[in-house]
Enzyme design. Structure first.
Site, PDB file in Angstrom:
ATOM      1  N   LYS A  84      73.310  -6.017 134.341  1.00 14.42           N
ATOM      2  CA  LYS A  84      72.864  -5.311 133.075  1.00 14.42           C
ATOM      3  C   LYS A  84      71.840  -4.364 133.518  1.00 14.42           C
ATOM      4  CE  LYS A  84      75.136  -6.916 129.038  1.00 14.42           C
ATOM      5  NZ  LYS A  84      76.007  -8.196 129.326  1.00 14.42           N
ATOM      6  N   SER A 136      79.736 -10.850 137.578  1.00 22.24           N
ATOM      7  CA  SER A 136      78.959  -9.915 136.838  1.00 22.24           C
ATOM      8  C   SER A 136      77.369 -10.690 136.651  1.00 22.24           C
ATOM      9  CB  SER A 136      79.351  -9.425 135.574  1.00 22.24           C
ATOM     10  OG  SER A 136      80.078 -10.745 134.985  1.00 22.24           O
ATOM     11  N   GLU A 166      70.589  -2.537 120.828  1.00 21.86           N
ATOM     12  CA  GLU A 166      71.108  -3.797 119.824  1.00 21.86           C
ATOM     13  C   GLU A 166      71.833  -4.847 120.961  1.00 21.86           C
ATOM     14  OE1 GLU A 166      72.811  -1.197 120.922  1.00 21.86           O
ATOM     15  OE2 GLU A 166      74.334  -2.460 122.171  1.00 21.86           O
TER      16      GLU A 166
HETATM   17  C1  PLP Z   1      77.203  -8.576 129.193  1.00 21.37           C
HETATM   18  C2  PLP Z   1      78.090  -9.100 130.360  1.00 21.37           C
HETATM   19  C3  PLP Z   1      79.191  -8.765 130.601  1.00 21.37           C
HETATM   20  C4  PLP Z   1      79.925  -7.951 129.822  1.00 21.37           C
HETATM   21  O1  PLP Z   1      79.595  -6.480 129.509  1.00 21.37           O
HETATM   22  P1  PLP Z   1      80.264  -5.257 130.321  1.00 21.37           P
HETATM   23  O2  PLP Z   1      79.740  -4.115 129.776  1.00 21.37           O
HETATM   24  O3  PLP Z   1      81.528  -5.483 129.843  1.00 21.37           O
HETATM   25  O4  PLP Z   1      80.227  -5.552 131.903  1.00 21.37           O
HETATM   26  C5  PLP Z   1      79.786  -9.273 131.634  1.00 21.37           C
HETATM   27  N1  PLP Z   1      79.109 -10.255 132.390  1.00 21.37           N
HETATM   28  C6  PLP Z   1      77.984 -10.576 132.323  1.00 21.37           C
HETATM   29  C7  PLP Z   1      77.101 -11.577 133.180  1.00 21.37           C
HETATM   30  C8  PLP Z   1      77.082 -10.143 131.043  1.00 21.37           C
HETATM   31  O5  PLP Z   1      75.890 -10.396 130.916  1.00 21.37           O
END
Ligand code: PLP
Length: 395
Positions: free
Chosen positions: A86, A375, A108
């Site tokens: 993020k 992610s 948000e």
């Molecule tokens: C917020 C988050 C997501 C989901 O958000 P996307 O916008 O779909 O990428 C996925 N993985 C992690 C670790 C997150 O913090």
């Protein structure tokens, strides 16, 4: 995509009249900044020196061997500063806020991860920051609330509606209508009104750009499939961006199947939703027969966005990408597998993408390559995993 941010029937800008002008201003400022080498240079420097990019690719040797099929490799967004992808986006938006002369950031957040990423860059840039969060989420996500406060952000608990993410989005938009002269609204995923989906994709596309080059260097070839979890869709669209023009690479988005699509308790907007308007854009979303937005459910709070970015809806319709659900049990099993086979504790969100790779690998040949976007890291999820296991052992 056309100039007004339409992806087929999706996207666009469905907002109160008063927001049309600030969105136009944002779009012009962004498209100008994107062409400015000094803006790009500063973004890239921060990604390198602050976030710690580039993030490596790790081959899951033991896990792949145990599955006996394709090789699974991870793009390690979990190793970024703040522990997820993020921050790539919040750095880009904070740079743009400063360029536009805005003096205050608002955001948000649902699970709190985007709130933390925004509070982080607000501190880095010396800007005051207010985060809207459903009152229920403030209770459920206490550690992230503490992190945001530690970083100097003010939390506004929203008690309207069901006191969750969609209510926080409405309040943040309301704040922006009132204060758009001096305030920049930082959206945390590749959704919302034009130009946010395109802008967030651009900032996150560093994931796919790096991954494509790294695969060519490391394996001498592109992956057969690029797999990512989809909440609003920002890490997935960032990964997909690197391979969009490579028809040999299958793009796979993994939605949160929660307790199963049939149960109605999930967050799979493409698999289980219908077209509607949310967060200022047309998207696939979870709604009742008369069009009320349904609260999502997943073991992983970060996938709890009731809509999904418009480009994903379009990639689904055109068939360029496929979208599948993974339920809680499969995600938690994948979480365990990555811990035990590879010594990596993944975020529960990312565990959904790992689970889909685990499902696909055994039936593929040994020389097939599955690239998974990891992610985020799972330190934040210890309590959720513990609670999930307790509840499901007692059944
Ligand atoms: C917020 C988050 C997501 C989901 O958000 P996307 O916008 O779909 O990428 C996925 N993985 C992690 C670790 C997150 O913090």
């Amino acid at each position: 995509m056309n100039r007004n941010g339409h992806y087929g029937p999706y996207g666009g800008s469905y907002v109160a009249e008063t927001l049309a002008q600030p969105l136009d201003e944002l779009a012009s400022a962004y498209f100008e900044a994107r062409e400015d080498p000094s803006f790009r240079r500063e973004f890239e420097e921060l990604l390198r020196d602050y976030v710690g990019r580039e993030s490596p690719i790790t081959v899951c040797r033991r896990l792949s061997a145990a599955l006996g099929g394709a090789t699974i490799a991870l793009k390690r967004e979990d190793l970024n500063h703040t522990g997820a992808h993020k921050v790539n986006n919040t750095i880009g938006q904070a740079l743009l806020a400063r360029r536009m002369g805005k003096k205050r950031l608002i955001a948000e957040t649902g699970a709190g991860m985007h709130g933390v990423a925004t509070a982080t860059v607000a501190a880095l840039f010396g800007l005051p920051c207010e985060v809207y969060m459903g009152a229920l989420d403030v209770e459920r996500q206490a550690p992230n609330v503490e992190r945001m406060k530690m970083l100097g952000a003010k939390i506004n608990a929203v008690t309207e509606g069901s006191a969750t993410l969609k209510d926080a989005m409405n309040e943040a938009l309301r704040d922006w209508v009132t204060n758009c002269d001096d305030t920049f609204y930082v959206i945390g995923t590749a959704a919302g009104p034009h130009p946010y989906p395109e802008m967030v994709k651009d900032f996150q596309s560093v994931i796919g750009r790096e991954a494509r080059r790294q695969c060519l260097e490391k394996f001498g070839r592109l992956p057969d499939q690029a797999i990512a979890c989809v909440g609003g869709g920002s890490n997935a669209i960032g990964l997909f961006a690197g391979f969009m023009d490579d028809p040999s690479v299958r793009l796979v988005g993994v939605e949160a199947g929660g307790r199963g699509i049939a149960s109605g308790e999930h967050a799979a907007s493409i698999t289980g939703g219908r077209i509607g308007v949310l967060h200022g854009a047309k998207t696939m979303l979870l709604q009742t027969a008369d069009g009320n937005v349904i609260d999502t459910y997943s073991v992983s709070a970060g996938l709890d966005y009731p809509g999904v970015g418009p480009e994903h809806c379009h990639l689904h319709d055109t068939g360029r990408a496929e979208y599948v659900p993974i339920d809680d049990a499969e995600a938690v099993a994948a979480f365990d597998a990555l811990c035990r086979y590879e010594g990596i504790i993944p975020a529960l969100e990312s565990s959904h993408a790992v689970a889909e790779a685990i499902r696909r690998a055994p039936s593929l040949p040994k020389d097939a390559l599955l690239l998974v976007c990891l992610s985020g890291r799972g330190d934040k999820d210890m309590e959720s995993v513990r609670r999930y296991k307790n509840e499901n052992e007692n059944r």
